[in-house]
Design an enzyme around this catalytic site. Sequence first.
Site, PDB file in Angstrom:
ATOM      1  N   GLY A  43       0.510  -0.986  -0.058  1.00 48.09           N
ATOM      2  CA  GLY A  43      -0.208   0.152   0.204  1.00 48.09           C
ATOM      3  C   GLY A  43       1.106   1.458  -0.487  1.00 48.09           C
ATOM      4  O   GLY A  43       0.231   2.689  -0.733  1.00 48.09           O
ATOM      5  N   GLU A  97       3.618   3.662   5.973  1.00 52.14           N
ATOM      6  CA  GLU A  97       2.748   3.390   5.749  1.00 52.14           C
ATOM      7  C   GLU A  97       1.325   4.107   5.080  1.00 52.14           C
ATOM      8  O   GLU A  97       1.630   5.613   5.032  1.00 52.14           O
ATOM      9  CB  GLU A  97       2.025   3.029   7.620  1.00 52.14           C
ATOM     10  N   ASP A  98       1.042   2.947   4.139  1.00 50.65           N
ATOM     11  CA  ASP A  98      -0.136   4.286   3.229  1.00 50.65           C
ATOM     12  C   ASP A  98      -1.370   4.741   4.759  1.00 50.65           C
ATOM     13  O   ASP A  98      -1.721   5.687   5.071  1.00 50.65           O
ATOM     14  CB  ASP A  98      -1.340   3.531   2.832  1.00 50.65           C
ATOM     15  N   ASP A 101      -4.805   1.598  10.725  1.00 51.68           N
ATOM     16  CA  ASP A 101      -6.528   1.502  10.602  1.00 51.68           C
ATOM     17  C   ASP A 101      -6.458   0.876  12.712  1.00 51.68           C
ATOM     18  O   ASP A 101      -6.377   1.667  13.319  1.00 51.68           O
ATOM     19  CB  ASP A 101      -6.744   0.168  10.184  1.00 51.68           C
ATOM     20  N   LYS A 129      -7.322   6.768  10.336  1.00 51.08           N
ATOM     21  CA  LYS A 129      -8.295   5.655  11.155  1.00 51.08           C
ATOM     22  C   LYS A 129      -8.272   5.782  12.511  1.00 51.08           C
ATOM     23  O   LYS A 129      -8.809   5.029  13.020  1.00 51.08           O
ATOM     24  CB  LYS A 129      -8.765   5.191  10.406  1.00 51.08           C
ATOM     25  N   PHE A 150     -13.853   2.530   4.468  1.00 53.23           N
ATOM     26  CA  PHE A 150     -12.482   1.964   3.512  1.00 53.23           C
ATOM     27  C   PHE A 150     -12.648   3.023   2.217  1.00 53.23           C
ATOM     28  O   PHE A 150     -13.035   3.571   1.762  1.00 53.23           O
ATOM     29  CB  PHE A 150     -13.910   0.903   3.390  1.00 53.23           C
ATOM     30  N   ASP A 157      -6.049  -0.579  -1.915  1.00 58.23           N
ATOM     31  CA  ASP A 157      -6.459  -1.466  -2.509  1.00 58.23           C
ATOM     32  C   ASP A 157      -7.672  -1.981  -1.955  1.00 58.23           C
ATOM     33  O   ASP A 157      -8.137  -1.983  -0.728  1.00 58.23           O
ATOM     34  CB  ASP A 157      -5.463  -2.422  -3.144  1.00 58.23           C
ATOM     35  N   ARG A 163      -5.352   0.546  -6.398  1.00 57.75           N
ATOM     36  CA  ARG A 163      -4.463   1.247  -5.898  1.00 57.75           C
ATOM     37  C   ARG A 163      -3.905   2.286  -7.292  1.00 57.75           C
ATOM     38  O   ARG A 163      -2.979   3.004  -6.529  1.00 57.75           O
ATOM     39  CB  ARG A 163      -2.906   0.142  -5.866  1.00 57.75           C
TER      40      ARG A 163
HETATM   41  P1  IMP Z   1      -4.033  -1.939  10.873  1.00 56.28           P
HETATM   42  O1  IMP Z   1      -3.284  -1.035  11.780  1.00 56.28           O
HETATM   43  O2  IMP Z   1      -2.717  -2.457  11.355  1.00 56.28           O
HETATM   44  O3  IMP Z   1      -4.772  -2.479  11.038  1.00 56.28           O
HETATM   45  O4  IMP Z   1      -3.257  -2.528   9.471  1.00 56.28           O
HETATM   46  C1  IMP Z   1      -3.032  -1.394   8.748  1.00 56.28           C
HETATM   47  C2  IMP Z   1      -3.225  -2.036   7.003  1.00 56.28           C
HETATM   48  O5  IMP Z   1      -4.605  -2.314   7.211  1.00 56.28           O
HETATM   49  C3  IMP Z   1      -3.492  -1.145   6.060  1.00 56.28           C
HETATM   50  O6  IMP Z   1      -2.066  -1.071   5.532  1.00 56.28           O
HETATM   51  C4  IMP Z   1      -4.418  -1.223   5.053  1.00 56.28           C
HETATM   52  O7  IMP Z   1      -3.302  -2.940   4.387  1.00 56.28           O
HETATM   53  C5  IMP Z   1      -5.075  -1.665   5.637  1.00 56.28           C
HETATM   54  N1  IMP Z   1      -6.024  -1.045   5.766  1.00 56.28           N
HETATM   55  C6  IMP Z   1      -6.880  -0.545   6.262  1.00 56.28           C
HETATM   56  N2  IMP Z   1      -7.531   0.443   6.161  1.00 56.28           N
HETATM   57  C7  IMP Z   1      -8.086   0.624   5.085  1.00 56.28           C
HETATM   58  C8  IMP Z   1      -9.123   1.627   3.829  1.00 56.28           C
HETATM   59  O8  IMP Z   1      -9.069   2.259   4.583  1.00 56.28           O
HETATM   60  N3  IMP Z   1      -8.087   0.966   2.641  1.00 56.28           N
HETATM   61  C9  IMP Z   1      -7.625  -0.015   2.273  1.00 56.28           C
HETATM   62  N4  IMP Z   1      -6.671  -0.652   3.200  1.00 56.28           N
HETATM   63  C10 IMP Z   1      -6.686  -0.654   4.637  1.00 56.28           C
HETATM   64 MG    MG Z   2      -1.399  -2.253   3.430  1.00 59.39          MG
END
Ligand code: IMP
Ligand code: MG
Length: 172
Positions: A43, A97-98, A101, A129, A150, A157, A163
Amino acid sequence: MAVDTSEVMITQEQIEKMLEDVSSRINRDYEGKELIVIGILTGAYIFTADLTRRLNMPVNVDFMQVSSYVGTESTGELKIRKDLTVDVKGKDVLVVEDIIDTGRTLALLKDVLYKRGAKSVKLCAAFDKPDRRVNDLVPDYCGIVIPDEFIVGYGLDLDGQFRNYKDVRIVR
Ligand code: IMP
Ligand code: MG
């Protein structure tokens, strides 16, 4: 039903401004230092490319592919699919990081990098988020805070698609 990605949340102009904001803060904080930038695949490939081209200090760019999965512990465990080729020992590291979450992935990765002897580990995310967070993780550099939707585009993606959108759109 087909996926609807017609609604733009973040425009290309807003992304440009975000890049200027974030890169100028990083340039200020790391002035006179060297930096290892770790982009998180897949991402963050676009954000990493755009961001690093705006950095003024010497940078060594590498990539990792990681994900977190929740097993018996609610903090989750880190799965490393592609590891670094650089040694972070004694180095200043910036993880790019993209989107953040739950925060599990970056919290676990930060731990791993410190265990490998990194001198400092800071976290940079294009989008955040915070409503979804399960821990107290706060990125050191955050581009744009978004509501709990989302999103796709600018590297993000849905099942490997979208992407390549130049803006960020909401999945309906
Ligand atoms: P977390 O913070 O460990 O829950 O994971 C974050 C990852 O979840 C990101 O690197 C994305 O790959 C994926 N992700 C979370 N929210 C989104 C979204 O809204 N769109 C696309 N990917 C997302
Ligand atoms: Mg990711």
